[in-house]
Design an enzyme around this catalytic site. Structure first.
Site, PDB file in Angstrom:
ATOM      1  CD  GLU A  36      19.427 -15.540  -1.657  1.00  0.00           C
ATOM      2  OE1 GLU A  36      19.875 -16.460  -2.042  1.00  0.00           O
ATOM      3  OE2 GLU A  36      19.335 -14.772  -2.751  1.00  0.00           O
ATOM      4  N   GLY A 179      35.723 -18.705 -19.816  1.00  0.00           N
ATOM      5  CA  GLY A 179      36.524 -17.648 -18.698  1.00  0.00           C
ATOM      6  C   GLY A 179      36.881 -18.801 -17.584  1.00  0.00           C
ATOM      7  N   GLY A 264      30.388 -13.663 -17.532  1.00  0.00           N
ATOM      8  CA  GLY A 264      30.450 -12.815 -17.067  1.00  0.00           C
ATOM      9  C   GLY A 264      29.960 -12.542 -16.019  1.00  0.00           C
ATOM     10  CG  HIS A 442      64.167 -35.141  -4.864  1.00  0.00           C
ATOM     11  ND1 HIS A 442      63.150 -34.088  -5.928  1.00  0.00           N
ATOM     12  CD2 HIS A 442      64.710 -36.502  -4.587  1.00  0.00           C
ATOM     13  CE1 HIS A 442      63.622 -35.751  -7.160  1.00  0.00           C
ATOM     14  NE2 HIS A 442      64.112 -37.284  -6.192  1.00  0.00           N
TER      15      HIS A 442
HETATM   16  P1  NAD Z   1      34.694 -13.936 -17.302  1.00  0.00           P
HETATM   17  O1  NAD Z   1      34.605 -13.041 -17.736  1.00  0.00           O
HETATM   18  O2  NAD Z   1      35.537 -14.898 -16.486  1.00  0.00           O
HETATM   19  O3  NAD Z   1      34.319 -14.520 -18.854  1.00  0.00           O
HETATM   20  C1  NAD Z   1      33.436 -14.413 -19.732  1.00  0.00           C
HETATM   21  C2  NAD Z   1      34.168 -14.930 -21.267  1.00  0.00           C
HETATM   22  O4  NAD Z   1      32.542 -15.037 -22.038  1.00  0.00           O
HETATM   23  C3  NAD Z   1      34.538 -14.342 -22.003  1.00  0.00           C
HETATM   24  O5  NAD Z   1      36.117 -15.453 -22.238  1.00  0.00           O
HETATM   25  C4  NAD Z   1      34.130 -13.433 -22.847  1.00  0.00           C
HETATM   26  O6  NAD Z   1      34.781 -13.501 -24.297  1.00  0.00           O
HETATM   27  C5  NAD Z   1      32.560 -14.502 -22.872  1.00  0.00           C
HETATM   28  N1  NAD Z   1      31.954 -13.610 -23.955  1.00  0.00           N
HETATM   29  C6  NAD Z   1      30.607 -12.716 -23.725  1.00  0.00           C
HETATM   30  N2  NAD Z   1      29.831 -13.074 -24.333  1.00  0.00           N
HETATM   31  C7  NAD Z   1      30.382 -13.527 -25.024  1.00  0.00           C
HETATM   32  C8  NAD Z   1      28.824 -14.388 -26.251  1.00  0.00           C
HETATM   33  N3  NAD Z   1      27.855 -13.009 -26.203  1.00  0.00           N
HETATM   34  N4  NAD Z   1      29.145 -15.291 -26.734  1.00  0.00           N
HETATM   35  C9  NAD Z   1      30.494 -15.905 -26.484  1.00  0.00           C
HETATM   36  N5  NAD Z   1      31.006 -15.154 -25.176  1.00  0.00           N
HETATM   37  C10 NAD Z   1      30.950 -14.342 -24.569  1.00  0.00           C
HETATM   38  O7  NAD Z   1      32.916 -14.153 -17.113  1.00  0.00           O
HETATM   39  P2  NAD Z   1      32.806 -16.123 -16.475  1.00  0.00           P
HETATM   40  O8  NAD Z   1      33.618 -17.049 -16.379  1.00  0.00           O
HETATM   41  O9  NAD Z   1      31.469 -15.475 -16.303  1.00  0.00           O
HETATM   42  O10 NAD Z   1      33.586 -14.945 -14.342  1.00  0.00           O
HETATM   43  C11 NAD Z   1      32.805 -14.411 -13.759  1.00  0.00           C
HETATM   44  C12 NAD Z   1      33.431 -13.436 -12.895  1.00  0.00           C
HETATM   45  O11 NAD Z   1      33.334 -14.568 -11.170  1.00  0.00           O
HETATM   46  C13 NAD Z   1      34.412 -13.592 -13.498  1.00  0.00           C
HETATM   47  O12 NAD Z   1      35.496 -12.448 -12.617  1.00  0.00           O
HETATM   48  C14 NAD Z   1      35.564 -14.376 -12.887  1.00  0.00           C
HETATM   49  O13 NAD Z   1      36.977 -14.833 -12.915  1.00  0.00           O
HETATM   50  C15 NAD Z   1      35.393 -15.358 -11.197  1.00  0.00           C
HETATM   51  N6  NAD Z   1      35.169 -16.723 -11.309  1.00  0.00           N
HETATM   52  C16 NAD Z   1      36.342 -17.441 -11.134  1.00  0.00           C
HETATM   53  C17 NAD Z   1      36.812 -17.964 -10.763  1.00  0.00           C
HETATM   54  C18 NAD Z   1      38.424 -18.515 -10.974  1.00  0.00           C
HETATM   55  O14 NAD Z   1      39.059 -17.900 -10.259  1.00  0.00           O
HETATM   56  N7  NAD Z   1      38.172 -19.746 -10.286  1.00  0.00           N
HETATM   57  C19 NAD Z   1      35.591 -18.841 -10.678  1.00  0.00           C
HETATM   58  C20 NAD Z   1      34.358 -18.971 -10.917  1.00  0.00           C
HETATM   59  C21 NAD Z   1      34.197 -17.415 -10.683  1.00  0.00           C
END
Ligand code: NAD
Length: 463
Positions: A36, A179, A264, A442
């Site tokens: 892309e 997450g 995720g 400060h």
């Molecule tokens: P994540 O894995 O961090 O969180 C996913 C959450 O969904 C978890 O708490 C999990 O328990 C929950 N979950 C999973 N299946 C579920 C279900 N069926 N019902 C309810 N809850 C459920 O994933 P994310 O937030 O999608 O992020 C993806 C990746 O991208 C991660 O590795 C994250 O660290 C990264 N990311 C980081 C940032 C940042 O650091 N600012 C921002 C965006 C993404």
């Protein structure tokens, strides 16, 4: 006849373009295959767009709270299409800059889908071929995971890909998963007027974050009307015209305009491997690598979201440097994954490096802990953001004093911009006495870190 390069990279996201820039900067000839646009998820469908919308939310909150500062304004209203257009302008400017940088380093960018066929040969979907003389780097990234029954349709059910392309926010939404992505979206949408319900399967939001930090985010979400339901199983949803009813937990339900699935991301290995490639993939679809980012096939590396390491753009950058250094035959320093910086841009922001208090205890480490809240910080009160705290966790020495800092966890105003010295302290394995010696200007927000560290020496100034 395949065109030859020292290094051929599949995927032009943060992992792939960093490998290309770093390698080409050292004098390697590099080709990047991208289906892309270079910049990948981070630039086009992830970090940058999400932070742009979170900034819109910050501006909205600032204007809504202006009266407290004696600034008379009308109550704000949001036109999300303007924010969307601004996001695109920011993204396009960064995209143009990246393409220019790659061109200036004489990197060849090939637009198409690349498949690794073994023997350092990459075939593009237009039939052309690229041959690597030194190494192939796989960096095809990840895509949002979905859950059965919640396949994205771009209208009622969305992943981050669709939310970040919206011109108008839904009036109400369920966010599945608390997450980083779920909390950032919940925070942004709630600030801009969406009625948000968060459904999380685990008993705690923000997996991996320190519990004290999560409590602060949870309280703020509650105060702003976000309904966070923890430990609930999402059953399914029933569309009804322009809305859908999501069923969860013990026979509960909520009817909303949209569902955002943020459970995720999965590694994107579709079309990646064919022919005689001997690159191993684990049962979750991640390409397996050693500490130097080498896959099971000699001369083939993998970096970024494609490997089972923290899915963060800056981790991809670091892994790219490790891979190129190893390709050059130098002694690459592996990424220390337990100490990488994490930044979550929700309101309040979260930033940390190193172990949480619980993780340290679970690892059998005897710790001393100090916490200081921003409510005692002059600058935080001035900017009207006193919510949050800094928590520093240090190893406890035999005499009870604080040894090396093993974790720093921050929540509150601009903590993502304050993490730098905390990150250095953790990675340098500095002690509070060593760091406490340094001066913090400060009045600044950064004084709270200084005060927290100083307190661990047993001789705090204000705390
Ligand atoms: P994540 O894995 O961090 O969180 C996913 C959450 O969904 C978890 O708490 C999990 O328990 C929950 N979950 C999973 N299946 C579920 C279900 N069926 N019902 C309810 N809850 C459920 O994933 P994310 O937030 O999608 O992020 C993806 C990746 O991208 C991660 O590795 C994250 O660290 C990264 N990311 C980081 C940032 C940042 O650091 N600012 C921002 C965006 C993404």
């Amino acid at each position: 006849m395949a065109e030859s390069f020292d290094v051929v990279v599949i995927g032009g996201g943060p992992g792939g373009y960093a490998a290309a820039l770093y390698g080409a900067g050292i004098g390697l000839s590099v080709a990047v295959v991208e289906k892309e646009k270079v910049g990948g998820t981070c630039l086009h469908r992830g970090c940058i767009p999400a932070k742009e919308f979170l900034e819109t939310a910050t501006v909205f909150r600032t204007v809504a709270g202006a009266k407290e500062f004696g600034v008379q304004t009308d109550q704000p209203a949001v036109d999300f299409s303007v924010s969307q257009a601004r996001k695109q302008k920011v993204v396009d400017q960064l995209w143009k800059g990246l393409q220019g940088l790659m061109k200036s380093r004489k990197i060849t960018t090939v637009i198409g889908t690349g498949t690794y066929h073994g023997n350092k040969l990459v075939r593009i979907d237009d039939g052309s071929e690229l041959k690597a003389t030194k190494a192939v780097i796989l960096a095809s990234g990840s895509v949002p995971r979905t859950i059965p029954g919640f396949e994205p349709d771009g209208r009622l059910v969305m992943t981050s890909d669709e939310v970040l392309a919206l011109d108008k926010l839904p009036g109400s939404a369920v966010v599945i998963g608390a997450g980083a992505i779920g909390c950032e979206f919940a925070s942004m949408m709630a600030d801009l007027g969406t009625q948000v319900t968060v459904l999380e399967a685990l008993p705690k939001m923000l997996p991996g974050c320190d519990s004290d930090v999560v409590d602060v985010v949870g309280k703020s979400f509650k105060k702003r009307g976000i309904d966070v339901r923890l430990g609930v199983k999402v059953e399914g949803h029933q569309p009804n015209g322009s809305q859908t009813t999501v069923t969860f937990g013990d026979g509960e339900s909520v009817t909303v305009d949209a569902v955002v699935v943020s459970v995720g991301r999965r590694p994107l290995t579709d079309d990646l491997l064919a022919g005689v490639a001997k690159v191993e993939v684990d049962d979750k679809g991640f390409v397996t690598v050693d500490a130097k980012m080498r896959t099971s096939e000699p001369g083939v590396y993998a970096v970024g979201d494609l490997v089972a390491t923290p899915q963060l753009a800056h981790v991809g950058f670091a892994e790219a440097i490790v891979a190129i250094t190893d390709i050059l035959g130098e002694d690459a320093i592996p990424v220390d994954y337990g100490k990488v910086p994490w930044c979550i841009y929700s309101h309040p922001e979260v930033a940390f490096a190193g172990m949480s208090e619980q993780a340290a205890k679970d690892a059998g480490i005897d710790v001393v802990v100090s916490k200081h809240r921003y409510i005692g910080n002059g600058r935080a009160l001035i900017i009207g953001e006193p919510e949050g705290m800094v928590k520093v966790i240090a190893r406890k020495e035999a005499d009870g004093s604080a040894g090396p800092i093993v974790g720093v966890h921050m929540v509150g105003p601009w903590v993502t911009e304050q993490l730098g010295e905390a990150y250095l302290s953790v990675n340098w394995e500095a002690t509070p006495a060593e760091v406490g010696h340094f001066i913090h200007p400060h009045p600044t927000l950064s004084e709270t870190f200084g005060e927290t560290v100083l307190a661990l020496t047993g001789r705090g100034l204000h705390g």
